[in-house]
Design a protein around this motif. Structure first.
Motif, short mmCIF file in Angstrom:
data_model
loop_
_atom_site.label_atom_id
_atom_site.label_comp_id
_atom_site.label_asym_id
_atom_site.label_seq_id
_atom_site.Cartn_x
_atom_site.Cartn_y
_atom_site.Cartn_z
N SER A 293 25.28 43.62 32.14
CA SER A 293 24.45 43.18 33.27
C SER A 293 25.14 42.07 34.06
CB SER A 293 23.06 42.76 32.75
OG SER A 293 22.75 41.47 33.11
N ILE A 294 25.80 41.13 33.34
CA ILE A 294 26.46 40.03 34.06
C ILE A 294 27.61 40.57 34.91
CG2 ILE A 294 27.89 37.96 33.78
CD1 ILE A 294 26.20 37.27 31.35
N ILE A 295 28.40 41.47 34.35
CA ILE A 295 29.53 42.03 35.12
C ILE A 295 29.01 42.79 36.33
CG2 ILE A 295 31.49 43.62 35.08
CD1 ILE A 295 31.89 42.90 32.16
N GLY A 296 27.93 43.54 36.10
CA GLY A 296 27.35 44.29 37.22
C GLY A 296 26.92 43.38 38.36
N ILE A 297 26.20 42.31 38.01
CA ILE A 297 25.73 41.38 39.07
C ILE A 297 26.93 40.69 39.73
CG2 ILE A 297 24.29 39.37 39.55
CD1 ILE A 297 22.68 40.07 37.05
N THR A 298 27.93 40.34 38.89
CA THR A 298 29.12 39.68 39.43
C THR A 298 29.75 40.53 40.53
OG1 THR A 298 29.58 38.66 37.32
CG2 THR A 298 31.42 38.82 38.86
N LYS B 232 46.37 34.27 49.43
CA LYS B 232 46.84 35.60 49.04
C LYS B 232 45.63 36.50 48.77
CE LYS B 232 51.31 34.52 47.07
NZ LYS B 232 51.37 33.06 47.31
N PRO B 233 45.74 37.80 49.13
CA PRO B 233 44.56 38.68 48.95
C PRO B 233 44.09 38.74 47.50
CG PRO B 233 46.50 39.92 49.71
CD PRO B 233 46.84 38.48 49.82
N GLN B 234 45.03 38.92 46.57
CA GLN B 234 44.59 39.04 45.18
C GLN B 234 44.01 37.72 44.69
OE1 GLN B 234 47.57 39.08 46.37
NE2 GLN B 234 49.21 38.55 44.95
N GLY B 235 44.60 36.60 45.13
CA GLY B 235 44.07 35.29 44.75
C GLY B 235 42.67 35.09 45.28
N ALA B 236 42.48 35.47 46.56
CA ALA B 236 41.15 35.33 47.16
C ALA B 236 40.14 36.16 46.39
CB ALA B 236 41.19 35.78 48.62
N MET B 237 40.57 37.36 45.97
CA MET B 237 39.67 38.22 45.19
C MET B 237 39.23 37.51 43.91
SD MET B 237 40.55 41.77 43.25
CE MET B 237 41.44 40.88 41.94
N TRP B 238 40.18 36.89 43.22
CA TRP B 238 39.82 36.18 41.99
C TRP B 238 38.86 35.03 42.29
CZ3 TRP B 238 40.21 38.82 37.92
CH2 TRP B 238 41.30 39.68 37.70
N GLY B 239 39.09 34.36 43.39
CA GLY B 239 38.18 33.28 43.79
C GLY B 239 36.77 33.80 43.97
N CYS B 240 36.65 34.95 44.67
CA CYS B 240 35.33 35.52 44.92
C CYS B 240 34.69 35.98 43.61
CB CYS B 240 35.43 36.71 45.88
SG CYS B 240 36.03 36.24 47.49
N LEU B 241 35.51 36.58 42.74
CA LEU B 241 34.96 37.06 41.46
C LEU B 241 34.47 35.88 40.62
CD1 LEU B 241 37.42 39.91 40.42
CD2 LEU B 241 34.97 40.10 40.93
N LEU B 242 35.24 34.79 40.66
CA LEU B 242 34.84 33.60 39.91
C LEU B 242 33.47 33.12 40.38
CD1 LEU B 242 35.57 31.05 38.11
CD2 LEU B 242 36.17 30.02 40.29
N PHE B 243 33.35 33.03 41.72
CA PHE B 243 32.08 32.56 42.26
C PHE B 243 30.97 33.55 41.94
CE2 PHE B 243 28.89 31.48 45.30
CZ PHE B 243 28.93 30.11 45.25
N GLY B 244 31.28 34.84 42.09
CA GLY B 244 30.29 35.87 41.78
C GLY B 244 29.87 35.84 40.32
N ALA B 245 30.85 35.56 39.43
CA ALA B 245 30.54 35.53 38.00
C ALA B 245 29.59 34.37 37.69
CB ALA B 245 31.82 35.39 37.18
N ALA B 246 29.87 33.22 38.30
CA ALA B 246 28.98 32.08 38.09
C ALA B 246 27.57 32.43 38.59
CB ALA B 246 29.52 30.85 38.82
N GLN B 247 27.54 33.11 39.74
CA GLN B 247 26.26 33.54 40.30
C GLN B 247 25.59 34.55 39.36
OE1 GLN B 247 25.27 31.85 42.69
NE2 GLN B 247 24.87 32.98 44.56
N GLY B 248 26.39 35.50 38.84
CA GLY B 248 25.86 36.51 37.93
C GLY B 248 25.26 35.87 36.69
#
Lengths: 370, 323
Positions: free
Chosen positions: B9-14, B256-272
């Protein structure tokens, strides 16, 4: 602000109003009628003038806060969060501290300023110590401040029953001008015969506006005439040169953000003590900080110019709020107008081209702008 | 075995929360690699969220809404490009202007089109962006209870709107564009040293225009990924701050695109994590929980990132005939 800058700003404002009129026209409203309603909505009654000043006061201060940071090379998007912290702490002191009048508001304002100054200082510290860009830290701190404020408002001894807001500040902490006198028998009797004053004092007129003007002059003086101001501006112009000249960059970064934070906190504190008297639970940002950015830009980062810029902004917003009930035009047209004003202010080159074109037509000698 | 469930569920929300940020922060990557600071992402995202929701509502076609959202973001970006590239405007000031114009226009049009309401009418579930892989693992029949749990967890991870998959495809596409194509090399050279690029025959203005408009298109798509996938309409508070968070993710990812993606995932994970904890019977104030993503981001920036340096000529106006 020199004369050219002044003319550029003036033209930008005119162009913004023109685009606003176009938007209204395309949407099927009569722009002349709309602007008439807005003008009357601000000037036709002393009460409205009072409200415009009240609406503009926090924007003067957040504008100065952003302008000050800009002058020292920092972009303070965090005015919003600093405003929130300032109002929260001022409300806490205004409600819990039992102090005599005059002293109470001074203590509450100072507490709000110090708390918000420290809050702003965090961003300066993170930049000085870890090199994290202040745009990121202040954005994160804005949201942290918002939820933190909500958390404190939900604290049992502080929350008002059945309301999504804190308890109201004590009467001793209020900074309304003639607030007591207005409600007294003598005051009522006097105001009965003076309708202008009666209307003007109807809204919660308070000392915030005077404080904002004093702060504008003070900040202008600090930047222009003190060693601190000189150092801060030097860091803003050219960081490496300033360091070579023996200025401590890191210390200046932190001091600058602390001062900017304290000014935004002052905006929050005066808003609480003079107008809202409480801290409400916030679902989203109220926008005082973001509007402050626009004010600073319209004022070319000059603290004194923030006063008219904020009055223009506050007037547009207050006047614009009367469009919806009268002709049904959404008041967001004001945000578009303000955006367009800032947009043209961003392009002095375009404005110079327009003005030089007019100069040529009249056969006046045009000096090379470069 | 509850942990599998929670994890799924956390990964899904992330993934769901990260996707809109990924689009937008890829937009930031493109624009800033070409040397144009784009604080206006927030406004472009907002106009996209509105355009997507409104068009999808009126045409009953979410994909058309998605495309128009991109175009709307691109149109706003064109303004930014005209100001920054042609008229050598201060990029930050122009971006701030975009952040007033975008949300202002979005809400103005919403009120015009929806009888003064501050939100568009919601799409019905059939007319939102589809979830292509929904329940794809359900066809696997397993009897082992552990495997059943795993299948369930996989289902909640892959139960995503198509916009989520597109976001990750775009990360690859932007990476490929920037680092494997001639255009990408030109974009980066323009951001690092426009004059050198110019002397080598690169049309600096054209490249900058291209990058900024693409960035607006991506931000617009990001807005729509929010308004017609994560939820089903546009409202005034929908985007509040996400454009800025995407910007922060981009700086976090060192442009960098991949770096930005990790940044977004990090924020999304905290949100999740926050959304997930909010659903459990954990006794923590939801207001305190809501602070977590922002504080985590700050702490990670302190510990791991250090001085972030963008493209050398980022934010500097370029004028051809000036040395």
């Amino acid at each position: 602000m020199n004369q050219n800058k002044f003319i550029e700003t003036f033209i930008s404002i005119a162009l913004g109003l023109l685009v606003g009129a176009l938007v209204l026209l395309i949407s099927g409203f009569n722009p002349v009628e709309a602007y008439g309603i807005m003008f009357k909505g601000v000037f036709s009654n002393p009460k409205y003038i009072g409200w415009t000043i009240i609406r503009s006061t926090p924007l003067i201060l957040t504008g100065i806060s952003v302008a000050f940071a800009f002058r020292t090379g920092l972009f303070n998007i965090g005015a919003e969060g600093q405003f929130i912290i300032g109002s929260l702490v001022a409300t806490l002191v205004g409600y819990f501290a039992k102090l005599p009048p005059i002293i109470h508001p001074i203590v509450a304002i100072l507490a709000g300023c110090i708390a918000a100054g420290l809050w702003g200082g965090i961003a300066g510290f993170l930049k000085a110590k870890f090199g994290i860009h202040e745009v990121i830290t202040t954005i994160m701190l804005n949201w942290t401040a918002l939820y933190f404020s909500n958390f404190v408002v939900f604290w049992k001894p502080f929350k008002r029953l059945n309301r999504d807001a804190s308890e109201r500040i004590l009467d001793t902490a209020r900074i309304n001008i003639l607030g007591k006198w207005k409600a007294s028998e003598a005051g009522k009797a006097f105001l009965k015969n003076n309708s202008f004053l009666k209307d003007f004092l109807n809204p919660p007129i308070n000392y915030g506006f005077l404080i904002a003007i004093l702060v504008a002059i003070l900040v202008w003086y600090i930047l222009k005439n003190t060693t601190l101001g000189y150092q801060l501006r030097a860091v803003g112009y050219n960081r490496d040169a300033a360091e070579y000249g023996g200025i401590n960059i890191n210390r200046n970064l932190i001091v600058s953000m602390m001062i900017a934070g304290a000014i935004s906190g002052l905006a929050g504190a005066t808003q609480v003590l003079g107008v809202s008297r409480e801290t409400a639970v916030l679902a989203a940002m109220e926008g005082y900080g973001f509007d402050g950015i626009a004010v600073a830009l319209i004022a070319s980062n000059n603290p004194i110019a923030c006063i008219p810029a904020a009055l223009l902004f506050g007037g547009l917003k207050y006047g614009g709020s009367k469009l919806q009930p009268t002709i049904g035009a959404p008041m967001e047209v004001i945000n578009i107008t303000i955006g367009v004003i800032v947009f043209f202010i961003a392009m002095p080159k375009l404005i110079q081209m327009i003005t030089s074109l007019r100069g040529k037509k009249r056969g006046v000698k045009v000096e090379d702008t470069k | 075995m509850k942990i599998l469930n929670d994890l799924g569920s956390i990964i899904g929300i992330t993934l769901m929360y990260s996707a809109p940020l990924i689009y937008t922060s890829l937009g930031g990557v493109l624009s800033e690699n070409a040397g144009v600071v784009n604080i206006g992402l927030e406004g472009m995202m907002t106009i996209g969220a509105f355009a997507g929701a409104a068009v999808a509502y009126f045409t009953q076609n979410p994909w058309l809404g998605f495309i128009v959202a991109g175009l709307a973001g691109g149109a706003l970006a064109l303004l930014h490009a005209i100001a920054c590239v042609t008229f050598t405007a201060d990029h930050v000031v122009s971006g701030i202007a975009i952040n007033f114009i975008g949300p202002g226009l979005a809400l103005f049009l919403t009120k015009m089109l929806f009888d003064g309401a501050a939100m568009t009418l919601p799409l019905d579930l059939d007319h939102k962006i589809p979830r292509p892989l929904n329940g794809i693992f359900s066809s696997i029949s397993v009897s082992n209870p552990v495997l059943v749990k795993i299948v369930n967890a996989l289902n909640s991870i892959f139960n995503q709107y198509a916009t989520v998959y597109i976001a990750f495809i775009l990360v690859f596409a932007v990476w490929f564009l920037l680092y494997k194509t001639k255009t990408g090399l030109r974009i980066r050279s323009v951001g690092e040293h426009p004059r050198a690029a110019d002397t080598l025959g690169v049309n600096v203005y054209k490249i900058k225009y291209l990058a900024v408009i693409l960035s607006g298109i991506l931000a617009g798509l990001g807005g729509a990924a929010m308004s017609i996938a994560v939820i089903s309409n546009y409202r005034a508070t929908l985007i509040s701050g996400q454009g800025f968070i995407a910007l922060a993710a981009m700086i976090f990812g060192k442009w960098k695109p991949q770096g930005a993606m990790w940044g977004c995932l990090l924020f999304g994970a905290a949100q999740g994590l926050v959304v997930h904890l909010g659903g459990t019977d954990l006794k923590v104030s939801s207001q305190l929980l809501a602070m977590i993503p922002y504080i985590i981001t700050l702490i990670i920036l302190m510990g791991f990132v250090g001085e972030a340096r963008g493209p050398a000529a980022n934010g500097e106006p370029y004028e051809k005939n000036q040395g």
